[in-house]
Design a protein around this motif. Sequence first.
Motif, mmCIF file in Angstrom:
data_model
loop_
_atom_site.group_PDB
_atom_site.id
_atom_site.type_symbol
_atom_site.label_atom_id
_atom_site.label_comp_id
_atom_site.label_asym_id
_atom_site.label_seq_id
_atom_site.Cartn_x
_atom_site.Cartn_y
_atom_site.Cartn_z
ATOM 1 N N CYS A 160 13.572 -13.366 -28.993
ATOM 2 C CA CYS A 160 14.034 -12.489 -27.684
ATOM 3 C C CYS A 160 13.807 -11.378 -27.897
ATOM 4 O O CYS A 160 14.059 -10.503 -26.695
ATOM 5 C CB CYS A 160 15.727 -12.820 -27.713
ATOM 6 N N SER A 192 13.963 -21.108 -27.074
ATOM 7 C CA SER A 192 14.942 -20.475 -27.868
ATOM 8 C C SER A 192 14.363 -19.476 -28.963
ATOM 9 O O SER A 192 13.380 -19.999 -29.508
ATOM 10 C CB SER A 192 15.632 -21.691 -28.713
ATOM 11 N N GLU A 217 18.620 -18.774 -25.290
ATOM 12 C CA GLU A 217 17.674 -19.089 -24.398
ATOM 13 C C GLU A 217 17.291 -18.156 -23.424
ATOM 14 O O GLU A 217 17.719 -17.426 -23.096
ATOM 15 C CB GLU A 217 18.302 -20.136 -23.451
ATOM 16 N N ARG A 233 11.989 -21.820 -20.168
ATOM 17 C CA ARG A 233 12.822 -21.298 -21.310
ATOM 18 C C ARG A 233 12.626 -21.905 -22.840
ATOM 19 O O ARG A 233 12.153 -23.127 -22.759
ATOM 20 C CB ARG A 233 14.266 -21.521 -20.985
#
Length: 66
Positions: A40, A14, A21, A12
């Motif tokens: 993301c 950030s 995450e 994972r």
Amino acid sequence: MTEQKKLVEPERVSCVVCFKEIPISEAKSVKATDYIMYYCGLDCYDKWIKQEEKSEKQENDQQKTQ
């Protein structure tokens, strides 16, 4: 006898903007000169671009007033 399989958690990272995450396999990335920045999604990437543009504009304005 049944073998138990070990579940491996995905790596994972950030998000640079919202710090959420996310699995590295789902992250969007931009390679900088010395590191990789992860986002993301495109919404966070757009927010980062706008923040960078605003920061550069403020720096340019400060240099002009000096």
